[in-house]
Design a protein around this motif. Structure first.
Motif: not given
Length: 41
Positions: A25-30
């Motif tokens: 989720v953090a990678v997608i948001a970034t």
């Protein structure tokens, strides 16, 4: 105090089991933020 320790251990176990999902989720948001930034240029 025991309740806090049990809660912390439970949260720690939950993070150990689901760290890959949190990272995903953090990678997608970034990536979305970076795309929006590049798109605004």
């Amino acid at each position: 105090m025991q309740t806090i320790q049990k809660s912390y251990r439970g949260l720690s176990l939950l993070m150990d089991l689901n760290w890959d999902r949190v990272l995903y989720v953090a990678v997608i948001a970034t990536a979305l933020a970076a795309g929006a930034f590049v798109g605004s240029l």
